[in-house]
Design a protein around this motif. Structure first.
Motif, PDB file in Angstrom:
ATOM      1  N   HIS A 145      53.632  29.805 -53.823  1.00 53.75           N
ATOM      2  CA  HIS A 145      54.652  28.975 -53.173  1.00 53.75           C
ATOM      3  C   HIS A 145      55.708  28.549 -54.202  1.00 53.75           C
ATOM      4  O   HIS A 145      55.392  28.052 -55.263  1.00 53.75           O
ATOM      5  N   GLY A 146      56.966  28.780 -53.862  1.00 56.48           N
ATOM      6  CA  GLY A 146      58.050  28.384 -54.750  1.00 56.48           C
ATOM      7  C   GLY A 146      58.403  29.400 -55.814  1.00 56.48           C
ATOM      8  O   GLY A 146      59.296  29.170 -56.610  1.00 56.48           O
ATOM      9  N   ALA A 147      57.701  30.537 -55.834  1.00 56.10           N
ATOM     10  CA  ALA A 147      57.987  31.569 -56.831  1.00 56.10           C
ATOM     11  C   ALA A 147      58.549  32.805 -56.129  1.00 56.10           C
ATOM     12  O   ALA A 147      58.426  32.957 -54.924  1.00 56.10           O
ATOM     13  N   GLY A 148      59.149  33.677 -56.893  1.00 55.11           N
ATOM     14  CA  GLY A 148      59.664  34.927 -56.353  1.00 55.11           C
ATOM     15  C   GLY A 148      61.100  34.802 -55.882  1.00 55.11           C
ATOM     16  O   GLY A 148      61.655  33.702 -55.783  1.00 55.11           O
ATOM     17  N   PRO A 149      61.714  35.934 -55.576  1.00 56.96           N
ATOM     18  CA  PRO A 149      63.119  35.923 -55.149  1.00 56.96           C
ATOM     19  C   PRO A 149      63.277  35.321 -53.757  1.00 56.96           C
ATOM     20  O   PRO A 149      62.409  35.477 -52.901  1.00 56.96           O
ATOM     21  N   ILE A 150      64.402  34.631 -53.548  1.00 60.84           N
ATOM     22  CA  ILE A 150      64.661  33.981 -52.266  1.00 60.84           C
ATOM     23  C   ILE A 150      66.050  34.287 -51.717  1.00 60.84           C
ATOM     24  O   ILE A 150      66.385  33.877 -50.610  1.00 60.84           O
ATOM     25  N   ASN A 151      66.863  35.003 -52.491  1.00 62.10           N
ATOM     26  CA  ASN A 151      68.224  35.281 -52.057  1.00 62.10           C
ATOM     27  C   ASN A 151      68.775  36.450 -52.857  1.00 62.10           C
ATOM     28  O   ASN A 151      68.101  36.975 -53.746  1.00 62.10           O
ATOM     29  N   VAL A 152      69.990  36.855 -52.539  1.00 63.70           N
ATOM     30  CA  VAL A 152      70.691  37.894 -53.295  1.00 63.70           C
ATOM     31  C   VAL A 152      72.032  37.329 -53.734  1.00 63.70           C
ATOM     32  O   VAL A 152      72.526  36.356 -53.166  1.00 63.70           O
ATOM     33  N   TYR A 153      72.609  37.914 -54.768  1.00 67.94           N
ATOM     34  CA  TYR A 153      73.914  37.456 -55.242  1.00 67.94           C
ATOM     35  C   TYR A 153      74.729  38.635 -55.747  1.00 67.94           C
ATOM     36  O   TYR A 153      74.187  39.682 -56.105  1.00 67.94           O
ATOM     37  N   HIS A 154      76.035  38.457 -55.751  1.00 70.51           N
ATOM     38  CA  HIS A 154      76.955  39.469 -56.261  1.00 70.51           C
ATOM     39  C   HIS A 154      77.070  39.318 -57.775  1.00 70.51           C
ATOM     40  O   HIS A 154      77.266  38.219 -58.289  1.00 70.51           O
ATOM     41  N   CYS A 155      76.923  40.430 -58.483  1.00 74.09           N
ATOM     42  CA  CYS A 155      76.979  40.437 -59.947  1.00 74.09           C
ATOM     43  C   CYS A 155      78.373  40.848 -60.414  1.00 74.09           C
ATOM     44  O   CYS A 155      78.873  41.910 -60.025  1.00 74.09           O
ATOM     45  N   ASN A 156      78.973  40.033 -61.245  1.00 77.19           N
ATOM     46  CA  ASN A 156      80.297  40.339 -61.784  1.00 77.19           C
ATOM     47  C   ASN A 156      80.255  41.407 -62.864  1.00 77.19           C
ATOM     48  O   ASN A 156      81.287  41.973 -63.208  1.00 77.19           O
ATOM     49  N   ILE A 157      79.076  41.684 -63.406  1.00 83.93           N
ATOM     50  CA  ILE A 157      78.953  42.672 -64.468  1.00 83.93           C
ATOM     51  C   ILE A 157      78.983  44.088 -63.896  1.00 83.93           C
ATOM     52  O   ILE A 157      79.735  44.940 -64.359  1.00 83.93           O
ATOM     53  N   CYS A 158      78.152  44.348 -62.882  1.00 77.31           N
ATOM     54  CA  CYS A 158      78.048  45.717 -62.341  1.00 77.31           C
ATOM     55  C   CYS A 158      78.714  45.869 -60.978  1.00 77.31           C
ATOM     56  O   CYS A 158      78.780  46.967 -60.440  1.00 77.31           O
ATOM     57  N   ASP A 159      79.194  44.766 -60.399  1.00 78.59           N
ATOM     58  CA  ASP A 159      79.831  44.745 -59.087  1.00 78.59           C
ATOM     59  C   ASP A 159      78.851  45.089 -57.961  1.00 78.59           C
ATOM     60  O   ASP A 159      79.251  45.480 -56.877  1.00 78.59           O
ATOM     61  N   GLY A 160      77.560  44.959 -58.240  1.00 76.63           N
ATOM     62  CA  GLY A 160      76.535  45.190 -57.229  1.00 76.63           C
ATOM     63  C   GLY A 160      75.866  43.881 -56.855  1.00 76.63           C
ATOM     64  O   GLY A 160      76.391  42.798 -57.120  1.00 76.63           O
ATOM     65  N   TYR A 161      74.694  43.993 -56.253  1.00 71.61           N
ATOM     66  CA  TYR A 161      73.929  42.821 -55.820  1.00 71.61           C
ATOM     67  C   TYR A 161      72.541  42.857 -56.434  1.00 71.61           C
ATOM     68  O   TYR A 161      71.987  43.924 -56.658  1.00 71.61           O
ATOM     69  N   HIS A 162      71.992  41.681 -56.687  1.00 69.22           N
ATOM     70  CA  HIS A 162      70.661  41.521 -57.271  1.00 69.22           C
ATOM     71  C   HIS A 162      69.901  40.433 -56.529  1.00 69.22           C
ATOM     72  O   HIS A 162      70.496  39.608 -55.844  1.00 69.22           O
ATOM     73  N   PHE A 163      68.575  40.400 -56.736  1.00 68.82           N
ATOM     74  CA  PHE A 163      67.739  39.317 -56.219  1.00 68.82           C
ATOM     75  C   PHE A 163      67.864  38.114 -57.148  1.00 68.82           C
ATOM     76  O   PHE A 163      68.105  38.262 -58.337  1.00 68.82           O
ATOM     77  N   THR A 164      67.638  36.933 -56.578  1.00 68.98           N
ATOM     78  CA  THR A 164      67.565  35.723 -57.381  1.00 68.98           C
ATOM     79  C   THR A 164      66.495  34.783 -56.826  1.00 68.98           C
ATOM     80  O   THR A 164      66.240  34.787 -55.622  1.00 68.98           O
TER      81      THR A 164
END
Length: 83
Positions: free
Chosen positions: A33-52
């Motif tokens: 509980h409370g661990a692991g990815p919960i959302n995605v975000y846009h990365c300014n470095i690679c212009d893709g998306y990652h988990f957060t």
């Protein structure tokens, strides 16, 4: 399309692909509980998306259909691990 970013995180081409990958990731992996990815975000470095694991939990993860899907994937993963 998945490639690596210089951050070392997996790269997802667009937000929807990243969200789908996140759902599948949560279905294959168990987190305390409370661990692991919960959302995605846009990365300014690679212009893709990652988990957060930071910030607000992605609303779609609380959708009953998505919760049921994740639960079924986890059950299948548990059974596969027994064989």
């Amino acid at each position: 399309m998945i490639k690596n970013c210089s951050t070392g995180k997996n790269y997802y081409f667009d937000e929807q692909t990243a969200i789908e990958a996140l759902i599948e990731h949560l279905g294959r992996n168990h987190f305390s509980h409370g661990a692991g990815p919960i959302n995605v975000y846009h990365c300014n470095i690679c212009d893709g998306y990652h988990f957060t694991s930071k910030g607000e939990r992605l609303a779609v993860l609380d959708d009953p259909k998505v919760k049921s899907r994740i639960k079924k994937m986890r059950q299948a993963s548990d059974w596969e691990g027994r064989f």
